[in-house]
Every structure is written in C-alpha cells, then in structure tokens.
Scaffold this motif. Structure first.
Motif, mmCIF file in Angstrom:
data_model
loop_
_atom_site.group_PDB
_atom_site.id
_atom_site.type_symbol
_atom_site.label_atom_id
_atom_site.label_comp_id
_atom_site.label_asym_id
_atom_site.label_seq_id
_atom_site.Cartn_x
_atom_site.Cartn_y
_atom_site.Cartn_z
ATOM 1 N N PHE A 135 0.972 -1.041 0.037
ATOM 2 C CA PHE A 135 -0.017 -0.013 0.104
ATOM 3 C C PHE A 135 0.990 1.352 0.236
ATOM 4 C CE2 PHE A 135 -1.951 3.318 2.002
ATOM 5 C CZ PHE A 135 -3.367 3.684 1.352
ATOM 6 N N LYS A 192 -8.882 3.688 4.788
ATOM 7 C CA LYS A 192 -8.258 2.432 4.860
ATOM 8 C C LYS A 192 -7.421 2.332 6.110
ATOM 9 C CE LYS A 192 -7.609 0.333 0.592
ATOM 10 N NZ LYS A 192 -7.899 -0.972 1.091
ATOM 11 N N GLU A 393 2.017 -7.173 -4.791
ATOM 12 C CA GLU A 393 1.251 -6.820 -3.740
ATOM 13 C C GLU A 393 0.864 -5.149 -3.895
ATOM 14 O OE1 GLU A 393 -0.442 -8.109 -0.965
ATOM 15 O OE2 GLU A 393 0.217 -10.020 -1.794
ATOM 16 N N ASN A 397 -2.899 -3.233 -4.556
ATOM 17 C CA ASN A 397 -3.429 -2.049 -3.567
ATOM 18 C C ASN A 397 -3.652 -1.035 -4.350
ATOM 19 O OD1 ASN A 397 -2.926 -2.306 -0.665
ATOM 20 N ND2 ASN A 397 -1.444 -3.703 -1.282
#
Length: 430
Positions: A135, A192, A393, A397
C-alpha cells in the motif's frame, strides 16, 4: 498506408522495439510499402523541425529542475512541514506522502521524479509505521501522477506544442483537477488506515513545531509560488520559468539546505540529459507519425465514423476515456500524447469541447497509465525504493486508489468547470 502504419506500430511494440523507434519506424514502413520515397525525405526534415521550437526548451529545463529538487533535500523539508500539520489524522503518514507529492508536483513537472523524491523518504517511513509495504508503494506511485497534472507539467507542454494552445492556460487548467486527485487519495488513505488501524499519529498540532518546520521549508514552499506566480503575472514565460526553477533550486539546495555542491552538477546534468534525450527523441519521431496521420486524413475519417455511430457527447467522451486508459497500460505518456492528440483533437472541437479542458482530460488519462501494468513506470520506480515492497502486492493495492482517480477523471470530463474555472478568470483579466 494507414493499415500498414498501425499494424506496423503494433508489431514493433509487441516485439519490444524501443518506443521512439516504433513511432518513427512504422511511418517509414508505411511510406516504403506505398512507394513514396519523397515523403521519406520530408520525414527527415520534420524530425529536425519538430525540435526547432522555443517552448520545447521547457521540457529539458523542467526535467533538470526536477532532478535538482530530488537530490537537493527539498523534498525532506516539505515532508517534515506536512507531517507537523497533518500528523494528528488517521492515516497521517499516507496523507503527508500525498500532500508532499502535490507540493513536489508544483516543482518538478514529472511523475517519476515525484515518486523517486517523495517515495525515497515516505515509503520506508510508512512501512516502519505499520503500513503494508504494498500500500505504501502504491500510494506514492499514484501520488506521483499528480506531478503531471499540477503545473508545471511536461505533458501539458507537449499538448500545447501539438495544438497551439496556451501553455499558461493549460497549467491553470490542471490546478483544480490535480488538487482534487490529491484529496481523493487522502480520503482513501484515511478510510483504509482507520478501518485497518494502520500507522500512528501525533497528539495534535504543536504550533511551535509547525512554525519551526515552516521556516525550514519556506524556501521549498516559495518555489512553486515564484514559478507559477511569475508565469501568471506575465513576469516570465513558462520556458523562462523552467530556467528560473533550475537556478533557484540549485541555489536553495546548495546555499540553504547544503545538500548539493557545484561538483554534484555533472552527475545531475548527466541524469537530466538522459531523460530529456529520451523525451525529445520521441517528440521528433512522433512528428513523422503525426504527418502521415494528417496527410491520410485520419482525424477527419475518425470524426465521420464516430459521429456516424452516435452524436452523444457523453458517449463519445466515455469512449475516448476508455481507449486512452487502455492505451496507457501499454504506451509511454509522451508518445501517446503525440499519437492521439492530432487524431482526437478535430473530433473534440466538433463536439464543442474546450480544447484546454480536453488537454486536461487526455493528460489525466495517459498519466494514469503510469500506475497500470504492464507499463506502469511509477510502479517500478516505487518498487525499487524499498526491498520490503513486493510488486504483486503493490499492484493489488493500486486498484482501489486507481478507481478513486478514475472517479475524479469522470468529474473533470463531464463538469467542465473543474478545468476551465481558473482559465476563464485568466481570460477575463486579459
């Protein structure tokens, strides 16, 4: 000839030929198949004349300024000041990263430069504070897009060169959309972080620390004020503003922050020259592509084809957005601007869309390709800034953040005031 042009371009891209060679090679292939040797001589001349433009000087100068800012410690001062202001909010470090990207965007004009400058500080800091590495990298990669929207902006200079629009007006048109993009990313980060309990936050705003970091960062904060204020007040042109940015940035980095020395300028110059050469090579070869497209009346044929299917301005703009977003996954921003602008520009003028508004639409679309695989230059830049970041990943994100940016794109596309409000004010005061 047009069939050979686009098929040739697709084949060259598919086999991995460098983008500038693809854009220049496909038209030459089309000319060869058509047996038009005279046009080949004209093509060589057009490559030279494409670079014989004073406004084009702004591109290497803004690139140079961006490299100086990134290596000159200016980004750290901006980050420290933003953290003292917003550190008390949930998702504070992510919000600080986004706002720092917005500040740096008003200095560099380059998305990858923004990601490298801010990400080198904020991605490790966010990970250490409990944010998932994917993220943290995805957020900075998306924040870097704002570097091409908030002025100064290299893609806006390219669009102005093709269409003859005012660079100053295009810069003004990018301010509000760029700010809204930043706010959308901040909102997504807040939601988030609050939901997943990411990161820590300060116990409030401490005025003494805010003042202290402000005075440390004031030279960095003044830079966009000087650049944009000088352009809009008529003190200097956008090209001259780029030169001012280089000189001012170096003096601040050397004399104020002591992060650079004159001996560092050789390395900085070499890096800036490499990036500028790549961009200008694309500009030169794209001029050949545009020449063939215009002589074969592709814009007129496309306009007739689209308007023959539907006259709905809403549907046509939606179709343009979809095409440009898909293209951004596969083609670099500068190349795409020089390919699509001459084709779509006549169509949007028939639709009655303000050319300045369309400049914002096309730049937003194409720069969003910087965070969509397989091209996704910003993703690769962010991925290389911390070993803890996993590329897959990061891509996972990116999508929620990307959707938020698409929502902003739709607002700018269908509500013209977001991009034309400041432009109308400029026109009214002339």
């Amino acid at each position: 000839m047009i069939t050979v042009l686009f098929v040739g371009l697709a084949v060259l891209l598919f086999i991995g030929v460098p983008i500038a060679v693809c854009i220049g090679g496909a038209p030459l292939l089309a000319m060869a198949v058509a047996g038009n040797s005279r046009q080949m001589f004209i093509a060589a001349q057009r490559m030279i004349t494409a670079l014989d433009s004073t406004p084009l000087l702004a591109i290497p100068l803004f690139v140079y300024a961006g490299v100086i800012m990134g290596k000159g410690g200016i980004s750290k001062q901006i980050v420290d000041f933003c953290y003292e202001l917003f550190g008390w909010i949930d998702g504070s470090l992510g919000i600080v990263a986004t706002i720092a990207c917005m500040f740096f965007a008003a200095i560099s004009g380059s998305a990858p430069a923004t990601v490298a400058a801010i990400g080198s500080i904020m991605i490790p800091a966010m990970i250490n504070d409990g944010y998932p590495p994917g993220f943290a990298a995805a957020l900075v990669a998306c924040g870097g897009i704002i570097g091409c929207i908030i002025p100064p902006s290299i893609p806006f200079v390219n669009y102005a060169l093709i269409t003859g629009q005012s660079v100053s007006e295009l810069f003004a048109a990018g301010v509000i959309p760029g700010i809204i993009m930043g706010l959308a990313l901040c909102l997504m980060t807040f939601v988030k972080a609050r939901k997943n309990h990411w990161g820590s936050k300060t116990d409030g705003v401490h005025l003494d620390r805010v003042i202290k970091t402000f005075f440390k960062a004031i030279w960095a904060i003044l830079m966009p004020v000087i650049i944009l204020g000088g352009i809009y007040s008529g003190v200097f042109t956008p090209t001259e503003a780029a030169a001012v940015a280089c000189v001012y940035g170096f003096l601040v980095a050397w004399l104020v922050y002591h992060a650079l020395n004159p001996s560092d300028m050789m390395e900085i110059s070499f890096e800036a020259v490499k990036t500028s050469a790549m961009i200008l090579f694309i500009v030169a070869t794209a001029n050949i592509f545009s020449f063939i497209v215009s002589t074969q009346q592709v814009p007129m044929k496309l306009s007739n084809l689209v308007l023959g299917i539907t006259h709905s301005k809403f549907l046509i703009l939606l179709l343009i957005n979809i095409i440009l977003l898909i293209n951004g996954c596969f083609m670099e921003t500068t190349a795409s601007t020089f390919i699509y602008t001459p084709i779509l520009y006549p169509l949007i003028k028939k639709l009655g869309v303000d050319p300045v508004q369309f400049g914002v639409i096309i730049v937003m679309n194409l720069t969003m390709g910087l965070v969509t695989p397989p091209l996704g230059i910003n993703l690769f830049v962010a991925d290389g800034l911390d070993k803890r970041v996993n590329f897959n990943e990061q891509v996972k994100n990116v999508w929620p953040l990307f959707i938020a940016l698409v929502a902003v794109l739709m607002l700018v596309t269908y509500v013209s005031g977001f991009s034309t409000f400041l432009v109308e004010l400029m026109r009214a005061h002339k």
